[in-house]
Design an enzyme around this catalytic site. Structure first.
Site, mmCIF file in Angstrom:
data_model
loop_
_atom_site.group_PDB
_atom_site.id
_atom_site.type_symbol
_atom_site.label_atom_id
_atom_site.label_comp_id
_atom_site.label_asym_id
_atom_site.label_seq_id
_atom_site.Cartn_x
_atom_site.Cartn_y
_atom_site.Cartn_z
ATOM 1 N N ASP A 85 1.035 -1.371 0.187
ATOM 2 C CA ASP A 85 0.070 0.297 0.306
ATOM 3 C C ASP A 85 0.870 1.396 -0.191
ATOM 4 O O ASP A 85 1.732 0.931 1.019
ATOM 5 C CB ASP A 85 -0.628 0.094 1.769
ATOM 6 C CG ASP A 85 -2.217 -0.537 0.872
ATOM 7 O OD1 ASP A 85 -1.966 -1.790 0.343
ATOM 8 O OD2 ASP A 85 -2.665 -1.636 2.133
ATOM 9 N N TYR A 288 -10.542 -2.758 -2.847
ATOM 10 C CA TYR A 288 -10.207 -2.871 -1.431
ATOM 11 C C TYR A 288 -11.361 -1.867 -0.583
ATOM 12 O O TYR A 288 -11.161 -0.979 -0.339
ATOM 13 C CB TYR A 288 -8.620 -2.009 -1.737
ATOM 14 C CG TYR A 288 -7.696 -2.689 -0.457
ATOM 15 C CD1 TYR A 288 -7.749 -3.815 -0.561
ATOM 16 C CD2 TYR A 288 -7.726 -1.529 0.422
ATOM 17 C CE1 TYR A 288 -6.939 -4.072 1.148
ATOM 18 C CE2 TYR A 288 -7.056 -1.435 1.958
ATOM 19 C CZ TYR A 288 -6.311 -2.600 1.994
ATOM 20 O OH TYR A 288 -5.764 -2.902 3.398
#
Length: 672
Positions: A85, A288
């Site tokens: 991320d 997500y």
């Protein structure tokens, strides 16, 4: 990436190996890993300030870490690309792995906020040296170390001093304090009676505007006031008309969908996260979930039509939007600068198979899709009219609204016709008085608490649900039918814990410092030195505190083994009693366990009672008791299926028997 060969822990292609972390694979070492004297909880060893914390593998994901280490040590691997991320925690996940496997070759960084093929390919064409993100890593590491220092030291100090498990931390303690603050407002609330004055004109009713709406508390005074007000007609002094344009709400971030699901369906924050995670991981029909953004990146415009096609059977208007070219009307949703680690929650390009979704998954999926299709809808337009009527200095405002275009909102049936007002119009004094009662503040729900946590920067979208669960599990907070409630233990903790840990200010200051570290404006070492000093101060405060603590979980029941009092404790399997004497191992259930074994008389489920000679079944309705069969007896016992089969077999006679009358007739015929 051209990695087509699938293996258990990675994919491989001619030029690249793709592997993954399953969340964090490593964590900071615990006190017992660092020093022998820290293995036991005692005040003399506090505060614990290690020179070097170090990291260790997490037990459940060791297999993946081992696989990454083997891949990193391969001779044909010349460099690593970090593709976790694009944020603080993502950086920490990767750096800890590389540190643990002793990776010494070049490291590059993929930095993308969108997961479209185009964005990923563009990101790989513009890889950055990992050193550019060293400050971000230092910020993440500083946050982890600071939480370790404050959380573990204060928790140990409180637990040792007051001889009960008292968990404290710079995020969970102010979160608990927010719930308690609301409770205090409810406890201090005293209901008050007051009166309001209404005016009715042209089939509309409105309440008189006042600076203090609770000012009329005496019936006689309000009646005298209305009598004086009624002596003259009122006049329309002002008319305002405007068109109100209300665009559809932006897609959800995680916190907002948790709040709304709690409000609509009473889902806990953890349950909502689990459901969205299932839609993402298993069904692959949403993006997500752990996102703090409601915006999308500009490169995602190209994917919007395909996503809309995937939900074409969701509602009739979707087909209309597709016919019109799938044009996004809510264009402000595309803002690259407002997308951090992840973009807003959206449906993917994969169509949902509703038969594979359970009822709760469908509810959450429908919420996400409804927000998404709102992006293609026209705004909701209404004409709003305000007419001000004055009786001397007192003012009454009549408001009305007419829909011009329903847009993303469903059409409202049976609209009232617009009343025409004119400036200078006379209005008769048609007043009424209504008795009102002030209402108390409501307890915080998980939804409202999540909103406050977001406002005060307590936790992240990914951790807020776990913080709430931890407070409940540690018996500091409880879920009730009306909302969240601080337990007796939690109330005492807030009195015992250091005042600076109770307010959100400390966490807000930390976040500012960590942001400064990430931007290279502050040294991580300086920050940690400050936290070490803060930890020493907090522990000293606890040691010197003269506050008293009462363990409300200790009952008047005595332990049959040693005679000490028993403590009531919550477990996954219900409430149990444990002995307060640490050297005694006695424990028993508070309430008998309900079995699936049925009573032979009333056929209700029987309880399992722990007796001196072992456990036995007992019916609390009939008082019938039965022995619990052992494994051998249970194996010998016939199942219901076997019972039915045997009953069927033996209830069928081989041949139909003749009745006595039939036999007599047969004999008579034979004698003829």
């Amino acid at each position: 990436m051209g990695a087509q060969q699938k293996h258990k822990n990675y994919y491989e292609g001619p030029k690249v190996i793709v592997t993954w972390a399953l969340g964090h694979l490593l964590g900071l070492k615990m006190p017992e890993d660092l020093k022998k004297e820290w293995q036991t909880w005692q005040m003399e060893t506090l505060p614990m300030i290690p020179h070097n914390l170090g990291i260790k593998p997490l037990p459940k994901t060791g297999h993946q870490l081992k696989a990454i280490k083997q891949l990193a040590n391969r001779n044909d691997v010349s460099e690593v690309v970090i593709a976790t991320d694009a944020g603080r925690e993502g950086e920490l996940v990767a750096r800890w792995i590389l540190e643990y496997v002793h990776f010494s070759k070049p490291v590059k960084r993929l930095w993308i906020s969108s997961q479209t093929d185009k964005a990923i390919k563009e990101g790989f064409r513009n890889l950055k040296p990992a050193k550019q993100y060293d400050d971000l890593y230092q910020s993440a590491l500083a946050r982890a170390k600071a939480d370790w220092l404050v959380g573990l030291n204060v928790t140990r100090a409180l637990t040792v001093k007051y001889q009960d498990s008292l968990s404290a931390g710079r995020v969970q303690t102010p979160t608990l304090a927010l719930v308690r603050k609301q409770e205090k407002q409810i406890e201090q609330f005293r209901p008050q009676t007051y009166f309001t004055i209404q005016l009715e004109a042209q089939n509309q009713k409105t309440t008189m505007r006042q600076k203090n709406p609770y000012s009329f508390k005496d019936r006689d005074k309000v009646e005298a006031f209305v009598k004086e007000l009624s002596k003259k007609n009122g006049k329309v002094t002002d008319i305002q008309e405007k068109i109100k344009v209300e665009p559809a709400p932006l897609p959800y971030d995680l916190t907002e969908i948790q709040r709304e699901a709690n409000q609509r369906y009473n889902f806990s924050a953890k349950k909502t996260l689990s459901l969205v995670q299932s839609l993402y991981e298993i069904h692959k029909i949403v993006t997500y979930p752990r996102t703090d953004s409601k915006y999308l990146t500009a490169d995602m415009k190209a994917t919007m039509k395909e996503r809309l096609q995937a939900v074409s059977d969701f509602s009739p208007e979707v087909k209309t939007y597709l016919k019109n070219g799938a044009v996004v009307k809510q264009t402000k949703v595309f803002q690259d600068s407002k997308v951090t680690d992840h973009h807003a929650l959206l449906p993917t390009e994969k169509a949902a198979r509703y038969e594979k979704l359970d009822n709760d998954e469908q509810k959450i999926y429908q919420m996400i899709v409804q927000r998404f299709i709102g992006l293609f809808a026209a705004p909701h337009k209404t004409q709003q009219t305000k007419a001000t009527v004055a009786f001397g200095e007192e003012v009454f405002v009549f408001q009305q609204s007419q829909i011009i275009e329903a847009g993303w909102k469903k059409t409202e049936e049976g609209q009232k016709p617009i009343v025409k007002w004119q400036v200078g119009q006379s209005v008769a004094p048609n007043f009424s008085i209504t008795k009102e009662l002030t209402s108390p503040p409501k307890p915080l729900t998980e939804g409202t608490l999540l909103g406050l946590m977001e406002k005060h920067s307590l936790g992240t979208p990914a951790t807020r649900a776990e913080i709430i669960e931890k407070l409940i599990k540690s018996e500091l907070m409880e879920r009730t039918a009306s909302g969240l409630q601080v337990s007796q233990k939690g109330k005492q903790l807030l009195e015992l814990v250091n005042p600076s840990l109770v307010t959100p200010e400390l966490t807000e200051k930390w976040e500012r410092d960590l942001e400064a570290i990430a931007k290279g404006r502050k040294s991580a070492n300086t920050f940690i030195k400050e936290i070490e000093q803060e930890t020493k101060r907090l522990v000293t405060e606890v040691k010197k505190s003269e506050q008293k603590y009462q363990d409300f979980s200790v009952t008047s029941k005595k332990c049959p083994d040693c005679g000490q009092n028993l403590r009531e404790k919550n477990t996954r399997d219900g409430k149990i009693y444990v002995c307060t004497n640490q050297e005694c191992s006695y424990r028993r259930r508070k309430d008998p366990k309900l079995s699936n074994h049925r009573c032979s008389q009333c056929h209700k489920k029987m309880e399992i009672i722990e007796g001196k000679n072992g456990a036995f079944f007992k019916c609390k309705f009939c008082s019938i008791t039965e022995k619990i069969p052992d494994k051998k007896e249970r194996k010998q016992k016939m199942t219901k299926h076997e019972e039915r089969r045997l009953m069927k077999k033996y209830s069928q006679a081989d041949e139909p028997e003749e009745s006595p009358l039939a036999q007599a007739l047969k004999a008579a015929l034979e004698n003829k």
